[in-house]
Design a protein around this motif. Structure first.
Motif, short mmCIF file in Angstrom:
data_model
loop_
_atom_site.label_atom_id
_atom_site.label_comp_id
_atom_site.label_asym_id
_atom_site.label_seq_id
_atom_site.Cartn_x
_atom_site.Cartn_y
_atom_site.Cartn_z
N THR A 130 0.82 -1.22 0.00
CA THR A 130 0.00 0.00 0.00
C THR A 130 0.85 1.26 0.00
N GLY A 131 1.98 1.25 0.71
CA GLY A 131 2.86 2.42 0.72
C GLY A 131 3.41 2.76 -0.66
N PRO A 132 4.05 1.81 -1.36
CA PRO A 132 4.49 2.11 -2.74
C PRO A 132 3.35 2.46 -3.68
N VAL A 133 2.18 1.84 -3.50
CA VAL A 133 1.04 2.18 -4.36
C VAL A 133 0.61 3.62 -4.12
N ARG A 134 0.69 4.09 -2.89
CA ARG A 134 0.34 5.48 -2.60
C ARG A 134 1.28 6.44 -3.32
N LYS A 135 2.57 6.16 -3.31
CA LYS A 135 3.52 7.00 -4.04
C LYS A 135 3.26 6.95 -5.55
N PHE A 136 2.90 5.76 -6.04
CA PHE A 136 2.60 5.64 -7.47
C PHE A 136 1.35 6.45 -7.82
N ALA A 137 0.34 6.42 -6.96
CA ALA A 137 -0.89 7.18 -7.23
C ALA A 137 -0.61 8.68 -7.24
N ILE A 138 0.24 9.14 -6.34
CA ILE A 138 0.58 10.57 -6.32
C ILE A 138 1.37 10.94 -7.58
N ALA A 139 2.28 10.06 -7.99
CA ALA A 139 3.10 10.36 -9.17
C ALA A 139 2.28 10.38 -10.45
N THR A 140 1.26 9.53 -10.53
CA THR A 140 0.44 9.48 -11.74
C THR A 140 -0.74 10.45 -11.70
N GLY A 141 -0.89 11.17 -10.61
CA GLY A 141 -1.97 12.15 -10.53
C GLY A 141 -3.33 11.57 -10.22
N PRO A 184 -4.74 10.40 -2.41
CA PRO A 184 -4.55 9.46 -3.53
C PRO A 184 -5.47 8.26 -3.43
N ARG A 185 -5.83 7.73 -4.57
CA ARG A 185 -6.65 6.52 -4.65
C ARG A 185 -5.78 5.33 -5.06
N LEU A 220 -7.82 -6.34 6.33
CA LEU A 220 -6.97 -6.07 7.49
C LEU A 220 -5.64 -5.45 7.08
N GLY A 221 -5.11 -5.85 5.93
CA GLY A 221 -3.86 -5.26 5.47
C GLY A 221 -4.00 -3.83 5.00
N PHE A 222 -5.19 -3.47 4.52
CA PHE A 222 -5.39 -2.11 4.01
C PHE A 222 -5.88 -1.14 5.07
N LEU A 223 -6.53 -1.63 6.13
CA LEU A 223 -7.12 -0.76 7.13
C LEU A 223 -6.12 0.16 7.83
N PRO A 224 -4.90 -0.28 8.19
CA PRO A 224 -3.98 0.65 8.85
C PRO A 224 -3.67 1.90 8.02
N HIS A 225 -3.71 1.81 6.72
CA HIS A 225 -3.46 2.97 5.87
C HIS A 225 -4.73 3.78 5.60
N ASN A 226 -5.89 3.20 5.90
CA ASN A 226 -7.15 3.82 5.52
C ASN A 226 -7.94 4.36 6.70
N ARG A 268 -4.57 7.95 4.64
CA ARG A 268 -3.45 8.35 3.80
C ARG A 268 -3.67 7.95 2.35
N ILE A 269 -4.59 7.00 2.12
CA ILE A 269 -4.90 6.54 0.77
C ILE A 269 -6.31 5.97 0.79
N PHE A 270 -7.02 6.09 -0.32
CA PHE A 270 -8.34 5.51 -0.48
C PHE A 270 -8.24 4.27 -1.36
N MET A 271 -9.14 3.32 -1.13
CA MET A 271 -9.15 2.13 -1.98
C MET A 271 -9.72 2.44 -3.35
N GLY A 272 -10.58 3.45 -3.47
CA GLY A 272 -11.16 3.79 -4.76
C GLY A 272 -12.11 2.70 -5.26
N ASP A 273 -12.61 2.89 -6.45
CA ASP A 273 -13.47 1.87 -7.04
C ASP A 273 -12.71 0.60 -7.36
N SER A 274 -11.42 0.69 -7.57
CA SER A 274 -10.63 -0.51 -7.81
C SER A 274 -10.60 -1.42 -6.60
#
Length: 453
Positions: free
Chosen positions: A19-30, A46-47, A210-216, A221-227
């Protein structure tokens, strides 16, 4: 149980670490859309959190395929592959929507295609156990239509309830935990091998949430979005379909003895008709109310608004965290209550406990209307919202004639460099109002500005 717990832990670990690297990727891709009128958060977030959840799903299924006790699920059934195919398709549609905001009708068509892909590979409802009638076999078209309808309702119900930080992931995690207990009892207690895929799906789904909840959790810090929301909705629907339509009630041999004994014994078989709806009762109720509300106003059912249940909890006066916890409470009460009743249907203590807990939930729901105030001696031990309001500060006297505005009449004026050391470093400075989550527009929180000139 040990293999299921291992699968859950691996899925949660992979989801959490990615989730951490995905958050950076979401910010980089807008992939950080602007704040909309119906949004609760006030900062662009970021989503694309569903990317980490999808790879967690893949890791969980891969580990389960290499475990000795769970390998038979992949050998005897094609349902895991069907789930992975439908999940990949719905996840891809969600990623495109998080980045480019595709049309609602296109998403609905993609959901139907994903459900059709699962049906083509064998994950479909074959028969229904109906009380008083018995097992009713469904034709191919009937099973397909019922499966697609259940998938669409579950996906959109989870998508609609995804409006607060940690709400959708937590509610689906509670629902999947209740479903895991039910499916595991069917598989281990009754020896029904057809319930093993549903047990595996529920354990993997718990690990994803459970793995996503600490970030959400709030502040997210990040949303799961529709994906992510459509993905976990699809997995939840697949678990329900696997138990409801694949387990043959006649194989359990529960319809023996008198009518009363047969009815109580068959409750674990009839419960699948209600359990898929009860575990998502809150999201489904929110979905139905939203459709009725929007069509009553002459709007499209897909038009977004701020009339969802979590929005109403905020309007009542609940804080963000308390609104989420209240939704958790009601979801757990309904889901685990139904599962517990299916195990001990003849016990009235279960019904009594559910009624008492429902009353407690109503009290918590109306708590902002009756907020108690703690006594003076206990104010340091309770949250600030339960403390008495501080007394208003005394008005500042007007400056004496001859003293410029902004200068204090006191001789130890902090504006005078000679008296600054005597007053202290924090007096005579204007506080800066912090932004969202205690931050300003520049960076971290700054308590005071520079001293006045």
């Amino acid at each position: 149980m040990r293999d299921y717990l291992l699968t859950l832990c691996v899925t949660a670990a992979v989801t959490y670490l990615l989730t951490g690297p995905v958050r950076k990727f979401a910010i980089a891709t807008g992939a950080m859309p602007e704040i909309r009128a119906r949004d609760v958060h006030r900062e662009p977030t970021p989503r694309l959190g569903g990317i980490a959840m999808f790879f967690g799903l893949c890791a969980g299924l891969l580990v389960a395929d290499h475990l000795q006790n769970l390998n038979s699920v992949f050998e005897l059934s094609n349902e895991p592959r069907a789930l992975l195919s439908g999940a990949a398709l719905i996840w891809l549609i969600g990623v495109l929507d998080d980045k480019f905001e595709i049309d609602a009708l296109i998403k609905l068509g993609g959901q139907m295609i994903a459900a059709g892909v699962m049906v083509m590979q064998g994950l479909t409802i074959l028969w229904l156990p109906i009380p008083g009638v018995g097992t009713v076999s469904l034709t191919q078209w009937q099973g397909t239509l019922l499966t697609v309808a259940l998938v669409l309702v579950t996906i959109n119900a989870v998508n609609f309830v995804d409006g607060l930080d940690g709400l959708a992931a937590g509610m689906v995690c509670i629902a999947s935990a209740a479903f895991f207990l039910y499916a595991y009892r069917m598989w281990f207690g009754y020896g029904v091998e057809a319930a093993a895929p549903a047990t595996l799906f529920a354990s993997v789904l718990m690990g994803m949430c459970l793995g996503f909840l600490p970030h959400n959790m709030h502040p997210a810090r990040i949303f799961m979005g529709d994906s992510g929301s459509m993905l976990i909705g699809l997995v939840l629907a697949a678990s329900a379909i696997s138990v409801t339509g694949q387990v043959d009630p006649d194989a359990l041999k529960l319809f023996e003895g008198g009518t009363r004994q047969a009815t109580h014994a068959a409750l674990p078989v009839f419960i699948p008709l209600l359990l898929p709806l009860t575990i998502i009762a809150i999201p489904v109720a929110d979905l139905l109310l939203a459709i009725v509300r929007r069509t009553w106003k002459g709007e499209s059912p897909f038009a977004a608004d701020r009339g969802h249940l979590h929005h109403r909890l905020l309007e009542i006066g609940h804080s963000h965290s308390r609104a989420v916890l209240i939704m958790y409470f009601w979801s757990a009460l309904i889901a685990f209550g139904v599962v517990l009743y299916s195990v001990h249907s003849a016990s009235m203590w279960i019904v009594f406990a559910i009624v008492v807990l429902s009353f407690v939930g109503l009290v918590l729901l109306l708590l902002p209307r009756f907020t108690p105030r703690a006594p003076r001696w206990a104010e340091s031990f309770v949250p600030p919202r339960y403390r008495r309001r501080p007394r208003p500060a005394a008005p500042v006297p007007a400056p004496a004639p001859g003293i410029p505005a902004g200068r204090a009449a006191d001789p130890a004026d902090p504006a005078d460099p000679a008296d600054a050391a005597a007053v202290g470093p924090e007096e005579g400075r204007i506080p800066v109002p912090a932004g969202i989550n205690g931050a300003t527009a520049i960076g971290s929180r700054s308590r005071f500005t520079a001293a006045r000139k």
